[in-house]
Design a protein around this motif. Structure first.
Motif, PDB file in Angstrom:
ATOM      1  N   ASN A  92     -17.512  43.907  57.389  1.00 21.29           N
ATOM      2  CA  ASN A  92     -16.525  43.149  56.621  1.00 21.29           C
ATOM      3  C   ASN A  92     -15.609  42.307  57.504  1.00 21.29           C
ATOM      4  OD1 ASN A  92     -16.978  45.982  55.331  1.00 21.29           O
ATOM      5  ND2 ASN A  92     -16.528  44.648  53.604  1.00 21.29           N
ATOM      6  N   GLU A  93     -15.007  42.930  58.513  1.00 23.02           N
ATOM      7  CA  GLU A  93     -14.015  42.253  59.355  1.00 23.02           C
ATOM      8  C   GLU A  93     -14.642  41.103  60.146  1.00 23.02           C
ATOM      9  OE1 GLU A  93     -14.780  45.757  60.196  1.00 23.02           O
ATOM     10  OE2 GLU A  93     -13.639  46.241  58.398  1.00 23.02           O
ATOM     11  N   GLU A  94     -15.859  41.307  60.622  1.00 26.25           N
ATOM     12  CA  GLU A  94     -16.543  40.266  61.395  1.00 26.25           C
ATOM     13  C   GLU A  94     -16.857  39.065  60.518  1.00 26.25           C
ATOM     14  OE1 GLU A  94     -17.285  40.360  64.821  1.00 26.25           O
ATOM     15  OE2 GLU A  94     -15.947  42.072  64.686  1.00 26.25           O
ATOM     16  N   GLU A  96     -15.187  38.026  57.928  1.00 25.24           N
ATOM     17  CA  GLU A  96     -13.934  37.295  57.738  1.00 25.24           C
ATOM     18  C   GLU A  96     -13.568  36.501  58.980  1.00 25.24           C
ATOM     19  OE1 GLU A  96     -10.781  39.855  56.349  1.00 25.24           O
ATOM     20  OE2 GLU A  96     -12.104  40.767  54.870  1.00 25.24           O
TER      21      GLU A  96
END
Length: 118
Positions: A92-94, A96
């Motif tokens: 998820n974070e990557e 974004e």
């Protein structure tokens, strides 16, 4: 197999492993690299690996093969090269952080609503 059929096969396989927010970008008119980018994310690196494994299995079941996989099973971003279809599976974070959808914002988005479960 046509590139859109291959894209659908990959999307359905990813959906089977509960990939998040699957997007397909039609980049045929923008790039000679591929016809479609498939972008999705997962909640854990274990899920990223499971999605990649499932897509690879489905591709091989249909008599095709993955040209190349960039990244390891515990990576936060794995790229799968299927020739005319490039698949990006992110944590998820990557997703974004890299925001490929914005980078390729001029690409047409393919409606995948009939290919995924709600």
């Amino acid at each position: 197999m046509e590139s859109l059929e291959l894209t659908k096969l990959a999307v359905e396989a990813a959906d089977d492993k509960h990939a998040n927010d699957i997007k397909v970008l039609d980049i045929q008119e923008m790039s000679i690299v591929a016809d479609y980018f498939v972008i999705m994310d997962a909640s854990s690196s274990r899920q990223v690996g499971a999605i990649v494994d499932t897509i690879e299995e489905k591709i091989e079941e249909n008599g095709l093969r993955v040209n190349h996989i960039e990244g390891k099973k515990d990576s936060s971003w794995i790229l799968m090269d299927l020739g005319d279809v490039i698949i990006h599976v992110f944590l998820n974070e990557e997703r974004e952080f890299y925001n490929l959808e914005k980078l390729w914002s001029d690409a047409k988005e393919v409606d995948v609503s009939n290919w995924v479960s709600e």
